[in-house]
Design an enzyme around this catalytic site. Structure first.
Site, PDB file in Angstrom:
ATOM      1  CD  GLU A  45       2.875 -31.069 -29.500  1.00 37.53           C
ATOM      2  OE1 GLU A  45       3.130 -32.120 -30.098  1.00 37.53           O
ATOM      3  OE2 GLU A  45       3.219 -29.937 -29.917  1.00 37.53           O
ATOM      4  CG  ASP A  56       8.597 -21.916 -32.223  1.00 33.13           C
ATOM      5  OD1 ASP A  56       7.860 -22.758 -32.756  1.00 33.13           O
ATOM      6  OD2 ASP A  56       9.085 -22.046 -31.083  1.00 33.13           O
ATOM      7  CE1 TYR A 171       6.113 -32.056 -34.980  1.00 36.37           C
ATOM      8  CE2 TYR A 171       5.736 -31.524 -32.681  1.00 36.37           C
ATOM      9  CZ  TYR A 171       5.635 -31.192 -34.018  1.00 36.37           C
ATOM     10  OH  TYR A 171       5.063 -30.007 -34.389  1.00 36.37           O
TER      11      TYR A 171
END
Lengths: 266, 408
Positions: A45, A56, A171
């Site tokens: 990735e 994040d 995911y």
């Protein structure tokens, strides 16, 4: 068989690794990506930097800032991808990032660039199924996998919508939170993966908060893949242009743990 | 008006957004999957609350007895005389408890939070006005409150930081990015993702993922509903032009929305031109283009790759690189006009209002006043401008003194 499908059809769990493109510089990324491949990662990735990475944690936030500070552009990311594809014809490459840089020139433009650069899949953090028209049709039309995220808050009623139009792999974000922070309890991961795999026809990879080979091995016992990001990004932060060695070393340890996880059971 | 524009004019300008939260191409729900179920639950709860007379009764009661509504509608005689044109009227939302319009929205959202059983409140703040308003309602209802504020803003808005702490809030300085409002919003979203089970995020402006733009607009529409009734009662007619400052745009949409279907009423939103539109500014409509940030599609200041550019304004409350999605839509369909004024023009207007009316405005509505200053002389004396005085200037006297070269 597509590169992504092949990566999950090796008869063992896959190691999926994330680093931020252009960190610490656009030119230094190739060596880091090569280190991931040499260390044994099955899927790569490549993070597209964004000024406002609101999903994040600190590690990847700082990586985004380092990358943008070094002048990384969208063109530079696609150049990194194109060169990667030339060096590694068989290793699947996925772009991961935020909606605005991916859609600012239109979904069709982005999908076409992905095809040209040999990108196999795209993970967009902030486009849920409800806003699929933004990018989904363009990617599917171009034959690029749209890899969606499922989370602990994605209940059974919602899971079909998340899976609809997804391909490559799903995911599973193991914790309700941001990247690089705490890890979820293994029992909750086991339950969630079992639940998702009951409805998913695509492989399920688990990430967020996975830092060590031991954690990765535990997840690999139940999941089709394990995603590691922040721990690798931390090594790039620490070693800068000399990160390839340490990155390869950690990747190798993670790969050994993930690839052999189910043998230990047997 | 072109033929094409006429053919696209909707029957009503007041029935947005659609069921997916879109205002034309703007708005929407661009959030991480973790938040999506909560956003959908919030939407369901908001729809139920709107239909619940008890919810409305409690909201109205708090606005009357705690906030001090209705706020006055005030004719400004000396400013009108000085400008020599249209009559200038102000909606006095600076007289609300906590000194700005922000409290209207916070009352609505905290009632919703409690209705949903949430036990912890978070919010972002730029100038500190929304942080103070959020801390206020949290104290009022006894809920723990965490305010995310850019480290730069913490330094330049010390009095509001102290107010929030007095009110029992925890203020978290955000050092990421430039340490201003957009970074505070990123951090609030990160906190929310990690605490979805018990936390309600009180967004301060009419932006973010659906249903926030609609919900904040509805709570702030008390401004326009009151103003419309007050103007009719006082003058027997509607104003000719409405004027309001725009950062995210909540005070402006609150004033404008109840008038949107009054065809005779023109509207002017005023963005912050900072040092000038060719330099650093915060005018997303004038200097940006559509993109996706903080859960919605709207006009954003950004580079060609979609990287967000920091806004700049003398007013910390306007210092945001985006704008509420309904404004983007109203601009695109041409129902509302948008202009911008510079830091210097706002500073001049700030002093003008102090001198002529004995009202110290916040730097945010000083932008609206600067636009009124340009507009009024071009209009007839029988015409009416209604501007939203959305905040008072107590919080700004230190930065204004600094800009005027006065040391306190």
């Amino acid at each position: 068989m597509s590169r992504l499908a092949a990566a999950f059809a090796k008869g063992r769990p896959a190691l999926v690794t994330f680093v931020t493109g252009g960190d610490p510089t656009p030119d230094a990324t190739a060596a880091v990506l090569d280190a991931l491949v040499e260390g044994g990662a099955d899927v790569i990735e490549l993070g597209m930097p964004f000024t406002d990475p609101m999903a994040d944690g600190p590690a990847i936030q700082l990586a985004n800032l380092r990358s943008l500070g070094a002048g990384t552009t969208t063109a530079a990311i696609f150049r990194i991808a194109t060169e990667f594809r030339a060096r590694h014809p068989q290793v699947p490459l996925v772009l991961m990032g935020y909606a605005n840089p991916m859609t600012i020139r239109g979904g069709d433009w982005f999908a076409a660039e992905c095809v040209k650069a040999g990108v196999d899949g795209v993970i967009c953090v902030d486009i849920p199924p409800e806003e699929d028209p933004e990018l989904g049709p363009a990617l599917r039309g171009a034959g690029v996998s749209l890899i969606r995220l499922a989370t602990p808050t994605t209940d059974a009623a919602r899971l079909p919508a998340v899976l609809d139009g997804s391909s490559g792999f799903l995911y599973y974000v193991s914790v309700a939170g941001i990247t690089g922070m705490q890890q979820a309890a293994q029992t909750s991961i086991d339950e969630a993966v079992a639940r998702i795999k009951a409805s998913a026809t695509i492989p399920v990879a688990v990430g967020f908060g996975v830092r060590t080979p031991e954690q990765a091995a535990a997840i690999a016992k139940v999941a089709d893949g394990v995603v590691v990001g922040s721990a690798l990004v931390d090594l790039v932060a620490k070693h800068g242009a000399n990160a390839a060695g340490p990155v390869k070393e950690l990747t190798a340890a993670l790969a050994a743990a993930v690839h052999s996880a189910r043998k230990e059971i047997a | 008006m072109s033929v094409e524009t006429i053919s696209q004019t909707p029957n009503s300008f007041r029935n947005q957004p659609d069921e997916r939260g879109h205002f034309g191409q703007f708005g929407g729900r661009y959030v991480a999957e973790t938040l999506m179920p909560l956003i959908l639950e919030l939407e369901r709860e908001y729809i139920a609350a709107k239909a619940d007379p008890a919810f409305k009764a409690e909201f109205d009661d708090l606005l009357e007895h705690y906030v001090g509504r209705p706020s006055p509608l005030y004719f400004a005689p000396r400013l009108t005389e000085e400008l020599g044109g249209a009559q200038v009227w102000f909606k006095r939302d600076e007289l609300n408890h906590t000194g700005a319009h922000k409290i209207n929205n916070c009352i609505g959202q905290i009632l919703l939070a409690m209705r949903m059983g949430k036990t912890r409140i978070i919010a972002e703040t730029g100038a500190g006005q929304h942080g103070v308003a959020t801390a206020t309602v949290c104290a009022r209802f006894g809920l723990p409150c965490v305010i995310f504020m850019g480290a730069t803003d913490v330094a330049r808005q010390a009095p509001n930081v102290f107010r929030m702490k007095l009110l029992g809030a925890e203020v978290v300085p955000v050092t990421a990015g430039a340490g201003t409002l957009k970074d505070a919003m990123n951090e609030a979203l990160r906190d929310w993702v990690a605490n979805v089970h018990n936390t309600f995020y009180i967004i301060g402006t009419a932006a973010g993922p659906h249903p926030y733009p609609e919900m904040v607009r509805d709570f702030q529409s008390v401004i326009g509903k009151e103003a419309r009734a007050q103007m009719l009662e006082r003058t027997g007619r509607l104003p000719d032009v409405l004027v309001a400052a725009i950062g995210g745009g909540s005070n402006a949409i609150g004033l404008f929305h109840p008038f949107l279907d009054d065809a005779s009423v023109k509207m002017l939103g005023v963005e912050a031109a900072g040092h000038g539109l060719d330099k650093e500014h915060a005018a997303s409509l004038a200097g940006g283009r559509p993109g996706i940030l903080h859960g919605n599609k709207t006009y954003l200041l950004q580079d060609e790759d979609g990287q967000i550019i920091e806004g700049h304004s003398i007013s910390a409350g306007l210092d945001y690189p985006g704008i509420g999605p309904e404004h983007s839509w109203l601009k695109e369909i041409g129902r509302v006009d948008y202009t911008s004024v510079t830091d210097k023009e706002a500073l001049d207007a700030f002093q003008l209002l102090c001198r002529t009316e004995g009202i110290i405005p916040a730097l945010e509505p000083a932008h609206a006043i600067a636009a009124v200053q340009k507009l009024a002389p071009t209009m007839g004396k029988d015409q009416i401008i209604l501007a939203n005085l959305c905040g008072r200037g107590d919080k700004d006297i230190f930065s204004v003194a600094e800009h005027l070269g006065v040391s306190l």
